[in-house]
Structures are given as structure tokens and as C-alpha cells.
Design an enzyme around this catalytic site. Sequence first.
Site, mmCIF file in Angstrom:
data_model
loop_
_atom_site.group_PDB
_atom_site.id
_atom_site.type_symbol
_atom_site.label_atom_id
_atom_site.label_comp_id
_atom_site.label_asym_id
_atom_site.label_seq_id
_atom_site.Cartn_x
_atom_site.Cartn_y
_atom_site.Cartn_z
ATOM 1 N N LYS A 152 0.854 -1.185 0.000
ATOM 2 C CA LYS A 152 0.000 0.000 0.000
ATOM 3 C C LYS A 152 0.887 1.231 0.000
ATOM 4 O O LYS A 152 1.696 1.428 0.905
ATOM 5 C CB LYS A 152 -0.898 -0.017 1.236
ATOM 6 C CG LYS A 152 -1.762 1.229 1.364
ATOM 7 C CD LYS A 152 -2.731 1.098 2.519
ATOM 8 C CE LYS A 152 -3.530 2.381 2.689
ATOM 9 N NZ LYS A 152 -4.460 2.279 3.823
ATOM 10 N N ARG A 162 -10.743 10.171 2.351
ATOM 11 C CA ARG A 162 -10.586 10.831 3.658
ATOM 12 C C ARG A 162 -11.748 11.788 3.911
ATOM 13 O O ARG A 162 -12.138 11.982 5.058
ATOM 14 C CB ARG A 162 -9.208 11.486 3.750
ATOM 15 C CG ARG A 162 -8.124 10.401 3.814
ATOM 16 C CD ARG A 162 -6.698 10.922 3.883
ATOM 17 N NE ARG A 162 -5.756 9.818 3.699
ATOM 18 C CZ ARG A 162 -4.477 9.972 3.388
ATOM 19 N NH1 ARG A 162 -3.984 11.190 3.231
ATOM 20 N NH2 ARG A 162 -3.692 8.921 3.240
ATOM 21 N N ARG A 175 1.476 9.707 5.943
ATOM 22 C CA ARG A 175 1.578 8.297 6.313
ATOM 23 C C ARG A 175 2.851 7.647 5.747
ATOM 24 O O ARG A 175 2.940 6.447 5.605
ATOM 25 C CB ARG A 175 0.356 7.533 5.793
ATOM 26 C CG ARG A 175 -0.979 8.104 6.267
ATOM 27 C CD ARG A 175 -2.076 7.065 6.137
ATOM 28 N NE ARG A 175 -3.416 7.602 6.188
ATOM 29 C CZ ARG A 175 -4.000 8.121 7.272
ATOM 30 N NH1 ARG A 175 -3.353 8.187 8.417
ATOM 31 N NH2 ARG A 175 -5.242 8.586 7.212
ATOM 32 N N GLU A 192 7.132 -7.104 1.162
ATOM 33 C CA GLU A 192 5.940 -6.931 2.005
ATOM 34 C C GLU A 192 4.954 -8.087 1.798
ATOM 35 O O GLU A 192 4.359 -8.600 2.749
ATOM 36 C CB GLU A 192 5.242 -5.601 1.671
ATOM 37 C CG GLU A 192 6.068 -4.366 2.001
ATOM 38 C CD GLU A 192 5.983 -3.956 3.475
ATOM 39 O OE1 GLU A 192 5.251 -4.614 4.243
ATOM 40 O OE2 GLU A 192 6.651 -2.978 3.848
ATOM 41 N N LYS A 207 -2.300 -1.534 -3.679
ATOM 42 C CA LYS A 207 -3.164 -0.363 -3.600
ATOM 43 C C LYS A 207 -2.345 0.904 -3.677
ATOM 44 O O LYS A 207 -1.327 0.984 -2.997
ATOM 45 C CB LYS A 207 -3.905 -0.404 -2.267
ATOM 46 C CG LYS A 207 -4.774 0.782 -1.982
ATOM 47 C CD LYS A 207 -5.345 0.687 -0.593
ATOM 48 C CE LYS A 207 -6.056 1.980 -0.288
ATOM 49 N NZ LYS A 207 -6.577 2.004 1.060
ATOM 50 N N SER A 233 -10.332 5.695 -4.148
ATOM 51 C CA SER A 233 -11.271 6.812 -4.281
ATOM 52 C C SER A 233 -10.848 7.825 -5.346
ATOM 53 O O SER A 233 -11.667 8.248 -6.162
ATOM 54 C CB SER A 233 -11.439 7.500 -2.929
ATOM 55 O OG SER A 233 -10.197 7.960 -2.424
ATOM 56 N N TYR A 272 -15.260 1.256 -6.218
ATOM 57 C CA TYR A 272 -16.519 1.983 -6.004
ATOM 58 C C TYR A 272 -17.435 1.823 -7.216
ATOM 59 O O TYR A 272 -18.579 2.257 -7.174
ATOM 60 C CB TYR A 272 -16.214 3.468 -5.726
ATOM 61 C CG TYR A 272 -15.325 3.642 -4.503
ATOM 62 C CD1 TYR A 272 -15.880 3.693 -3.226
ATOM 63 C CD2 TYR A 272 -13.931 3.691 -4.616
ATOM 64 C CE1 TYR A 272 -15.077 3.810 -2.097
ATOM 65 C CE2 TYR A 272 -13.121 3.814 -3.497
ATOM 66 C CZ TYR A 272 -13.705 3.864 -2.241
ATOM 67 O OH TYR A 272 -12.906 3.966 -1.126
HETATM 68 C C1 PBG Z 1 -6.866 3.230 5.862
HETATM 69 C C2 PBG Z 1 -7.445 3.196 4.485
HETATM 70 C C3 PBG Z 1 -7.394 4.223 3.532
HETATM 71 C C4 PBG Z 1 -8.075 3.755 2.409
HETATM 72 C C5 PBG Z 1 -8.535 2.486 2.700
HETATM 73 N N1 PBG Z 1 -8.121 2.154 3.975
HETATM 74 C C6 PBG Z 1 -6.869 5.602 3.636
HETATM 75 C C7 PBG Z 1 -5.436 5.872 3.853
HETATM 76 O O1 PBG Z 1 -4.572 5.004 3.867
HETATM 77 O O2 PBG Z 1 -5.170 7.053 4.030
HETATM 78 C C8 PBG Z 1 -8.233 4.535 1.131
HETATM 79 C C9 PBG Z 1 -9.229 4.012 0.182
HETATM 80 C C10 PBG Z 1 -9.538 4.894 -0.964
HETATM 81 O O3 PBG Z 1 -8.921 5.950 -1.211
HETATM 82 O O4 PBG Z 1 -10.458 4.537 -1.686
HETATM 83 N N2 PBG Z 1 -7.753 2.705 6.803
#
Ligand code: PBG
Length: 290
Positions: A152, A162, A175, A192, A207, A233, A272
Amino acid sequence: PITSLPGVVQHTRESLLAEVRELADLGVGAIILFGIPSTKDSIGSGAFDPEGIVQLALADAREAVGDRLVVMADLCVDEYTDHGHCGIVDARGSVDNDRTLEVYAKIAVAQARAGAQVVAPSGMMDGQVGVIRQALDGAGFGDVSILAYSAKYASGLYGPFRDAVDCAIVGGGDRKGYQQDWRNGPREALREVFADLDQGADMVMVKPALSYLDVIAAVRQAVDVPVAAYHVSGEYSMIKAAAANGWIDHDVVATEQLTAIRRAGADVILTYFARWFAERGWRPFDFQCE
Ligand code: PBG
């Protein structure tokens, strides 16, 4: 409604029931739940509260659809913490990896107890899969699977999410201490992935998806477990926004992008667009790629 994710809404317990029934009827294979608690605290205790919103929603969803679709839960604390990080923050303001693992273990058991068939740890803490596997097995949930967010990236594409979960890092941090550097390709991603498989992951995930097709392809080649990709997203919102302006053809681009993710080797896509896709009568395996 979530302004930055057109067509996506925050659900109440009631509206979720109607939604999951419809999704099951449409043939969507699975759902993944994210919770927005009414109050947040420093350790994200709403994430493991038996009466927490996701636990209630998991139980509702299982009751509504049984085994007709797979009910998964995102396992993290960022929606539940008042500081917005995916872990417990120490006195210096850094995320404490190992203290966070204790919380993740509790969340896993709470989600399994509520009916989750799959838990999906997304916080990128080192050792999270092993701790969660041990906690699940210890509580009698040996049959609950782990979908590991293994590779990720610290991506700019999570912005609309968010908004969706009312989660911003207080004080403007990022992050990058726990998510991957997007300059790093498959070599780090595979470390990983293999670490997660050694610890007991049943499925691994990359991701975001589209900017990381090389990583998806490398992971697919390297492992025998199902490989998932999360079309996040920002990837969804870019299509929606451009299509709303008449700059691209929504249906063509959405199909093209989901097909590209599949072509790269993803067996499972979190998107989505799932409802839109199923409404067309399509199934993921209609999309066979060479
Ligand atoms: C963290 C999490 C995130 C997403 C899924 N799980 C946000 C992040 O890492 O900041 C993002 C998913 C998306 O953008 O569709 N719990």
C-alpha cells in the site's frame, strides 16, 4: 452523499441493509465495511467496541444476506482516532508500531465475533498479519480469512476517501512512515507480500491499482494466493469528474480501467464501481485477459 465521490454515500444501519440486499441480488461478490464512529479517541477504541458501528453493521449485513455475498471489514484505526493516524501515536508524535498491533488484534476479534468472514488490515504496521492471525485463532476464529493490504503506497489518490470517512491527520502529517514510497517498485512490494504470506495472509492486495499495474503483475507472477487490487477513491473520482465535464466517456473509461487492472493480474478488484459494474449484468470473470 459524499461530494468528492459522486454516487457513494455514508450509510445508516438501515440504509446499509437495503444496499447489501440489492448488491447480493445484483451478484456483487463481496462488500467491505468502513466505520465512522460518533466519537474518536487517541487509540481508536470505537474500532473494537462490540457496540461500535462496524460491529453492528457487520452483524446486520450477515443477517440480511447470510452467505450470499462475502462480508469483509477494513481493519485499521484511522477513522476512529482523534489524530487521524493508522496507529497509536507516541509522545514524540510518531506512530508506535508494536503498541498498534495490540489494538489491531482486538479489532480483528471484535470484527470476527460480529460476523466478518474476511478482515483486511490496511494500516501497514510491520507484523500486523501475524498478530491478527494469532488473535483470531486464539479466539476460535480459525476460519476467518485475512486479506492483507500488503503493498500500500503513500498515495495522493486517497483524498476523496478521507472526506468520506471524516479523517484528516491533525497537524498535517502524512503516512510515509508506514505506507510505501511510490518510487519503490516490485522489489519492496514483494518483500511486504512475502512477509504477509509468512505470517498467514490468505490473500494479498496492491493499492492503489492503476498507477501500480507493474506491481500487480509482479505480485501475480510471484505468488499462488488470490491477488487483489484496490481501485481507490481518487481513481474513481477522476473518472467521475472528467465525465461530468464531458471530457471523457464514463462507461468506456471505467471499463477500460477495470479491465487493465484485471489484465495486469488482479483476481479481485475492490472498486466503487462495483454496483455500476454489476448493474450491467457483468461478472468479473467475464473479463478474461490474455
Ligand atoms: C486506511 C485506508 C485508507 C483507504 C482504505 N483504507 C486511507 C489511507 O490510507 O489514508 C483509502 C481508500 C480509498 O482511497 O479509496 N484505513
